[in-house]
Design a protein around this motif. Structure first.
Motif, PDB file in Angstrom:
ATOM      1  N   LEU A   1       0.825  -1.198   0.000  1.00  0.00           N
ATOM      2  CA  LEU A   1       0.000   0.000   0.000  1.00  0.00           C
ATOM      3  C   LEU A   1       0.865   1.257   0.000  1.00  0.00           C
ATOM      4  O   LEU A   1       0.600   2.208  -0.742  1.00  0.00           O
ATOM      5  CB  LEU A   1      -0.929   0.005   1.211  1.00  0.00           C
ATOM      6  N   ALA A   2       1.908   1.260   0.798  1.00  0.00           N
ATOM      7  CA  ALA A   2       2.810   2.416   0.849  1.00  0.00           C
ATOM      8  C   ALA A   2       3.476   2.627  -0.506  1.00  0.00           C
ATOM      9  O   ALA A   2       3.629   3.766  -0.968  1.00  0.00           O
ATOM     10  CB  ALA A   2       3.858   2.213   1.931  1.00  0.00           C
ATOM     11  N   LYS A   3       3.854   1.555  -1.172  1.00  0.00           N
ATOM     12  CA  LYS A   3       4.478   1.647  -2.484  1.00  0.00           C
ATOM     13  C   LYS A   3       3.505   2.263  -3.486  1.00  0.00           C
ATOM     14  O   LYS A   3       3.886   3.108  -4.301  1.00  0.00           O
ATOM     15  CB  LYS A   3       4.924   0.262  -2.947  1.00  0.00           C
ATOM     16  N   LEU A   4       2.253   1.848  -3.435  1.00  0.00           N
ATOM     17  CA  LEU A   4       1.248   2.399  -4.346  1.00  0.00           C
ATOM     18  C   LEU A   4       0.965   3.866  -4.040  1.00  0.00           C
ATOM     19  O   LEU A   4       0.780   4.674  -4.949  1.00  0.00           O
ATOM     20  CB  LEU A   4      -0.052   1.597  -4.257  1.00  0.00           C
ATOM     21  N   MET A   5       0.935   4.219  -2.775  1.00  0.00           N
ATOM     22  CA  MET A   5       0.629   5.591  -2.386  1.00  0.00           C
ATOM     23  C   MET A   5       1.800   6.537  -2.647  1.00  0.00           C
ATOM     24  O   MET A   5       1.604   7.748  -2.775  1.00  0.00           O
ATOM     25  CB  MET A   5       0.232   5.657  -0.914  1.00  0.00           C
ATOM     26  N   ASP A   6       3.013   6.013  -2.726  1.00  0.00           N
ATOM     27  CA  ASP A   6       4.186   6.845  -2.955  1.00  0.00           C
ATOM     28  C   ASP A   6       4.299   7.329  -4.393  1.00  0.00           C
ATOM     29  O   ASP A   6       5.047   8.272  -4.673  1.00  0.00           O
ATOM     30  CB  ASP A   6       5.469   6.101  -2.562  1.00  0.00           C
ATOM     31  N   LYS A   7       3.616   6.688  -5.306  1.00  0.00           N
ATOM     32  CA  LYS A   7       3.699   7.099  -6.703  1.00  0.00           C
ATOM     33  C   LYS A   7       3.136   8.509  -6.849  1.00  0.00           C
ATOM     34  O   LYS A   7       2.195   8.901  -6.163  1.00  0.00           O
ATOM     35  CB  LYS A   7       2.907   6.142  -7.595  1.00  0.00           C
ATOM     36  N   ALA A   8       3.725   9.285  -7.783  1.00  0.00           N
ATOM     37  CA  ALA A   8       3.265  10.659  -8.000  1.00  0.00           C
ATOM     38  C   ALA A   8       1.826  10.666  -8.489  1.00  0.00           C
ATOM     39  O   ALA A   8       1.007  11.473  -8.058  1.00  0.00           O
ATOM     40  CB  ALA A   8       4.169  11.362  -9.001  1.00  0.00           C
TER      41      ALA A   8
END
Length: 91
Positions: free
Chosen positions: A62-69
């Motif tokens: 989830l953090a990886k997905l949310m970190d995307k611009a």
């Protein structure tokens, strides 16, 4: 005091052996209960660790997905666009 016969001595020895065996059985029953409790506890601990690992992986994803611009995917952007105007050709 009367002298004991062979059968009386054998009976006394058998009773002593029976008492000893019963005491050993009680000890073994307690040991088995403790062993079973430890096994249940270990299984619960392993299950909780596995659950925590799954939560950690999901949070990392989830953090990886949310970190995307721009978290929206290409397909979602294409679907959200206005359709282009219709061009009619005469043929």
């Amino acid at each position: 005091m009367t002298a004991k016969t062979e059968l009386q001595v054998a009976l006394a020895n058998a009773r002593i052996a029976l008492t000893t065996a019963k005491a050993q059985i009680k000890e073994l029953v307690v040991a088995v209960k403790v062993e079973k409790e430890k096994a249940v506890q270990a299984k619960a601990t392993a299950k909780e660790a596995k659950r925590q690992e799954a939560i950690r992986k999901a949070q990392a994803k989830l953090a990886k997905l949310m970190d995307k611009a721009n978290p929206v995917g290409v397909k979602a952007r294409k679907a959200a666009r206005k359709p282009s105007p219709v061009i009619v050709t005469k043929g």
